[in-house]
Write a protein that holds these residues in place. Structure first.
Motif, PDB file in Angstrom:
ATOM      1  N   TYR A 114      67.926  60.207  -0.635  1.00 63.85           N
ATOM      2  CA  TYR A 114      68.354  60.624  -1.985  1.00 63.85           C
ATOM      3  C   TYR A 114      67.151  60.708  -2.914  1.00 63.85           C
ATOM      4  CZ  TYR A 114      70.784  60.531  -6.487  1.00 63.85           C
ATOM      5  OH  TYR A 114      71.230  60.817  -7.760  1.00 63.85           O
ATOM      6  N   TYR A 115      66.323  59.667  -2.916  1.00 64.63           N
ATOM      7  CA  TYR A 115      65.192  59.645  -3.843  1.00 64.63           C
ATOM      8  C   TYR A 115      64.023  60.492  -3.364  1.00 64.63           C
ATOM      9  CZ  TYR A 115      67.747  56.464  -6.725  1.00 64.63           C
ATOM     10  OH  TYR A 115      68.709  55.944  -7.559  1.00 64.63           O
ATOM     11  N   THR A 116      63.968  60.762  -2.077  1.00 64.84           N
ATOM     12  CA  THR A 116      62.968  61.724  -1.584  1.00 64.84           C
ATOM     13  C   THR A 116      63.297  63.119  -2.109  1.00 64.84           C
ATOM     14  OG1 THR A 116      62.538  60.444   0.424  1.00 64.84           O
ATOM     15  CG2 THR A 116      61.937  62.769   0.471  1.00 64.84           C
ATOM     16  N   GLU A 117      64.582  63.484  -2.070  1.00 61.01           N
ATOM     17  CA  GLU A 117      65.008  64.784  -2.619  1.00 61.01           C
ATOM     18  C   GLU A 117      64.709  64.862  -4.106  1.00 61.01           C
ATOM     19  OE1 GLU A 117      69.012  65.917  -1.807  1.00 61.01           O
ATOM     20  OE2 GLU A 117      68.803  65.745   0.362  1.00 61.01           O
ATOM     21  N   ARG A 118      64.989  63.772  -4.821  1.00 61.88           N
ATOM     22  CA  ARG A 118      64.702  63.752  -6.263  1.00 61.88           C
ATOM     23  C   ARG A 118      63.199  63.883  -6.513  1.00 61.88           C
ATOM     24  NH1 ARG A 118      69.056  64.524  -5.893  1.00 61.88           N
ATOM     25  NH2 ARG A 118      70.900  63.860  -7.053  1.00 61.88           N
ATOM     26  N   TYR A 119      62.390  63.221  -5.699  1.00 58.15           N
ATOM     27  CA  TYR A 119      60.940  63.274  -5.862  1.00 58.15           C
ATOM     28  C   TYR A 119      60.416  64.692  -5.641  1.00 58.15           C
ATOM     29  CZ  TYR A 119      55.982  62.438  -5.049  1.00 58.15           C
ATOM     30  OH  TYR A 119      54.618  62.493  -5.112  1.00 58.15           O
ATOM     31  N   GLU A 144      58.594  67.095  -8.407  1.00 60.25           N
ATOM     32  CA  GLU A 144      57.254  67.668  -8.227  1.00 60.25           C
ATOM     33  C   GLU A 144      57.270  69.178  -8.480  1.00 60.25           C
ATOM     34  OE1 GLU A 144      54.103  65.867  -7.197  1.00 60.25           O
ATOM     35  OE2 GLU A 144      55.511  64.704  -8.389  1.00 60.25           O
ATOM     36  N   ARG A 145      58.323  69.831  -8.021  1.00 59.61           N
ATOM     37  CA  ARG A 145      58.442  71.273  -8.271  1.00 59.61           C
ATOM     38  C   ARG A 145      58.552  71.558  -9.764  1.00 59.61           C
ATOM     39  NH1 ARG A 145      62.972  72.158  -3.669  1.00 59.61           N
ATOM     40  NH2 ARG A 145      61.595  72.305  -1.847  1.00 59.61           N
ATOM     41  N   GLU A 146      59.319  70.723 -10.464  1.00 55.18           N
ATOM     42  CA  GLU A 146      59.484  70.927 -11.903  1.00 55.18           C
ATOM     43  C   GLU A 146      58.171  70.695 -12.648  1.00 55.18           C
ATOM     44  OE1 GLU A 146      62.573  69.694 -15.504  1.00 55.18           O
ATOM     45  OE2 GLU A 146      62.869  68.907 -13.474  1.00 55.18           O
ATOM     46  N   LEU A 175      57.072  58.149 -10.693  1.00 51.93           N
ATOM     47  CA  LEU A 175      56.765  56.757 -10.350  1.00 51.93           C
ATOM     48  C   LEU A 175      58.028  55.993  -9.976  1.00 51.93           C
ATOM     49  CD1 LEU A 175      54.159  55.899 -13.140  1.00 51.93           C
ATOM     50  CD2 LEU A 175      53.698  56.308 -10.718  1.00 51.93           C
ATOM     51  N   ARG A 176      59.111  56.239 -10.730  1.00 51.33           N
ATOM     52  CA  ARG A 176      60.372  55.562 -10.445  1.00 51.33           C
ATOM     53  C   ARG A 176      60.910  55.960  -9.073  1.00 51.33           C
ATOM     54  NH1 ARG A 176      61.713  51.476 -12.675  1.00 51.33           N
ATOM     55  NH2 ARG A 176      62.287  52.141 -14.768  1.00 51.33           N
ATOM     56  N   TYR A 177      60.877  57.254  -8.764  1.00 49.21           N
ATOM     57  CA  TYR A 177      61.370  57.709  -7.463  1.00 49.21           C
ATOM     58  C   TYR A 177      60.547  57.117  -6.323  1.00 49.21           C
ATOM     59  CZ  TYR A 177      64.068  61.183 -10.123  1.00 49.21           C
ATOM     60  OH  TYR A 177      64.935  61.796 -10.997  1.00 49.21           O
ATOM     61  N   LEU A 178      59.227  57.045  -6.501  1.00 50.01           N
ATOM     62  CA  LEU A 178      58.375  56.436  -5.480  1.00 50.01           C
ATOM     63  C   LEU A 178      58.728  54.961  -5.274  1.00 50.01           C
ATOM     64  CD1 LEU A 178      54.894  58.025  -6.309  1.00 50.01           C
ATOM     65  CD2 LEU A 178      56.263  58.408  -4.252  1.00 50.01           C
TER      66      LEU A 178
END
Length: 201
Positions: free
Chosen positions: A100-105, A109-111, A176-179
């Protein structure tokens, strides 16, 4: 209207609860998040882009609400207390949280890249319009048009600064939060086991 004494009592209760809910660190210095799962039917989302499942929005909301007062780069440990999660589900749920958080990360990054591209385009347009304003004012003596173009130029430049400074900063905090969530240590305990460990400590 609430009386002064009543306000004081409510503030005192909130302060006491706040003291009880202070951030706790484990032996490795990670911030501890305790999560009690009484029913895991809604732990996973019904939808996923890839074969690996992801957690539901409710679980993600719980994790993110639990870390609102935590610095985004902090190390995290998630202690899941439940009597309804079996060994196979532990593996699946751990992967689902990371996925889930890999997808968010990746999306974040794209944004960030899109925003920096937009910053560059807006800055170039702003400079071009500023040059045009100077040209209209000095060479063509068109003061009115020069002022109009000057306003447009500063709008472009301000948008570039706004996106580059404020929006991108927000995205960097999310990164940072997603990582932190991706690197988070996840432990599973039965409710009885967890209570026994706490009493032993």
């Amino acid at each position: 209207m609430i009386e002064h004494s009543e306000r004081k009592r409510i503030k005192k209760e909130i302060q006491e609860k706040s003291e009880q809910r202070k951030l706790v660190r484990d032996e490795n210095g990670s911030i501890v998040i305790n999560m009690i799962v009484k029913d895991d039917d809604g732990f996973l989302s019904e939808f996923s882009k890839y074969e690996t499942p992801i957690i539901s929005n409710d679980v993600a909301e719980f994790l993110e609400d639990s870390t609102q007062s935590v610095l985004p780069a902090e190390k995290l440990t998630l202690n899941v207390e439940s009597d309804c999660i079996d060994e196979q589900e532990k593996v699946v749920y751990t992967k689902a949280i990371k996925e889930y958080y890999t997808e968010r990360y990746v999306g974040n990054e794209r944004e960030i890249k899109r925003n920096w591209l937009l910053v560059g385009v807006l800055a170039v347009l702003g400079v071009i319009f500023l040059a045009a304003a100077i040209f209209f004012d000095n060479s063509l003596n068109q003061t009115l048009w020069a002022e109009v173009i000057d306003i447009v130029a500063w709008v472009f430049l301000w948008e570039a600064v706004d996106i580059g400074v404020f929006h991108c900063r927000s995205l960097r905090v999310k990164r940072l939060r997603y990582l932190s969530f991706i690197a988070m240590t996840i432990n599973y305990h039965s409710v009885g086991q967890s209570a026994k460990e706490k009493s032993t400590d």
